[in-house]
Design an enzyme around this catalytic site. Structure first.
Site, PDB file in Angstrom:
ATOM      1  N   HIS A 178      -6.871  13.831  32.161  1.00 16.51           N
ATOM      2  CA  HIS A 178      -5.980  14.812  31.527  1.00 16.51           C
ATOM      3  C   HIS A 178      -5.889  14.550  30.020  1.00 16.51           C
ATOM      4  CE1 HIS A 178      -2.614  17.470  30.782  1.00 16.51           C
ATOM      5  NE2 HIS A 178      -1.955  16.454  30.250  1.00 16.51           N
ATOM      6  N   HIS A 183      -5.899  16.873  26.168  1.00 15.20           N
ATOM      7  CA  HIS A 183      -5.370  16.646  24.819  1.00 15.20           C
ATOM      8  C   HIS A 183      -6.434  16.222  23.811  1.00 15.20           C
ATOM      9  CE1 HIS A 183      -1.225  17.293  26.033  1.00 15.20           C
ATOM     10  NE2 HIS A 183      -1.504  16.615  27.137  1.00 15.20           N
ATOM     11  N   GLU A 224       0.667  22.728  26.903  1.00 13.32           N
ATOM     12  CA  GLU A 224       0.247  22.326  28.250  1.00 13.32           C
ATOM     13  C   GLU A 224      -0.307  23.496  29.078  1.00 13.32           C
ATOM     14  OE1 GLU A 224      -0.027  19.415  29.770  1.00 13.32           O
ATOM     15  OE2 GLU A 224       0.943  18.105  28.324  1.00 13.32           O
ATOM     16  N   SER A 243      -7.568  20.736  32.216  1.00  7.44           N
ATOM     17  CA  SER A 243      -7.976  19.511  32.915  1.00  7.44           C
ATOM     18  C   SER A 243      -7.903  19.682  34.428  1.00  7.44           C
ATOM     19  CB  SER A 243      -7.115  18.321  32.453  1.00  7.44           C
ATOM     20  OG  SER A 243      -5.745  18.584  32.661  1.00  7.44           O
TER      21      SER A 243
HETATM   22 FE   LIG Z   1      -0.367  16.703  28.925  1.00  7.93          FE
END
Ligand SMILES: [Fe+2]
Length: 298
Positions: A178, A183, A224, A243
């Site tokens: 993730h 990110h 997000e 992700s």
């Molecule tokens: Fe996150």
């Protein structure tokens, strides 16, 4: 439907969880960025002593880390590299279909090896050269205020362990997949990196728990779980979506609302399921301008 399928679907449902954002109401006095995660009895790795020992070893790397030093490499096993390969097989085509153009061009710049988990050190070098943002390892979950405020300094606090190899498409907590695929890649866009910095600055100016919760929701529905329109299709720019191959497919079925950040700030969410509501911008430019103005004027 077989039991296996049911189990796999249940697992996919939780693939996107970023528990960092869960604890907004928690005691902010426990603002220790080096807290070690205690695995729950239902964690896939709970009974695997070898995995738990490696998790502790990787956590120790973060605890000994001094900001600015090169990030020490994590000792991933062949099983763990296979987890990355499995995830990459699912995510590669999903990205081509569902990711926004800004993400795809950042992904190309980072050029991951589909055969092995990239080390944070390698990702960090590339991201820093592009946007000035720096990844720093942390042992486990970080309090939301600490996590968000650190963004103001152009620092992203990053876990380094990978999910347990028995459940390659499921993780109950943010792991290196993730962090890097979500990110790390988005922070290799100068504009998204700037928005992350502005989030950090806005959080620093926020004193009440109520206002912090509102801002956390805006972070959730943009950084997000953000989506936008591109050439007539809905595409993802949110790290939780990008992700998770399962949730990327699912996002076309959900309720899309106009990109109204006041509305997003009062929209509650359940991080343990696919998101039933997303806020969709008309373009990357609209998302960037609207969110930037919102944060600057916060
Ligand atoms: Fe996150």
């Amino acid at each position: 439907m077989t039991t296996d399928t049911t189990k796999q679907e249940r697992q996919l449902l939780s693939d996107h969880v970023d528990a960092r954002m869960l604890a907004v109401d928690a005691d902010e006095a426990i603002a220790d960025r080096n807290a070690i995660v205690q695995l729950d009895p239902d964690h896939p790795g709970f009974r695997d002593q070898e995995y738990r020992a490696r998790r502790n070893q990787i956590a120790q790397l973060a605890m000994n880390y001094h900001p600015g030093d090169p990030i020490p490499d994590a000792p991933y096993t062949p099983d763990e590299h296979r987890v990355w390969q499995t995830i990459w097989k699912a995510l590669g085509p999903a990205h081509q279909k569902h990711a926004c153009a800004e993400y795809l061009s950042s992904l190309e710049r980072l050029s991951f090896d589909p055969g092995r988990i990239p080390q944070l050190r390698e990702v960090n070098e590339k991201v820093q050269a592009i946007s000035g943002f720096r990844l720093e390892p942390v042992a486990g979950l970080v309090q939301p205020r600490v996590f968000l405020e650190t963004l103001a300094d152009g620092v992203f606090l990053c876990t380094q362990y990978i999910r347990h190899h028995s459940t390659p498409l499921y993780t109950p907590e943010p792991d290196v997949v993730h962090e890097i695929v979500g990110h790390g890649v988005t922070l290799a866009s100068e504009r998204v990196a700037e928005l992350n910095r502005l989030f950090g600055q806005a959080v620093k100016r926020t004193t009440s728990a109520d206002a912090l919760e509102k801002l956390s929701r805006v972070y959730w529905f943009t950084i997000e779980f953000g989506v936008l329109r591109e050439n007539g299709s809905v595409k993802a720019y949110g790290t939780g979506l990008l992700s998770s191959a399962g949730e990327l497919e699912e996002m076309h079925e959900v309720e899309l609302r106009p990109f109204d950040l006041d509305a997003a700030s009062s929209q509650a969410y359940d991080p343990t399921h696919f998101q039933p509501v997303l806020f969709c911008a008309d373009s990357f430019a609209e998302m960037y301008q609207t969110l930037r103005n919102y944060l600057v004027n916060w």
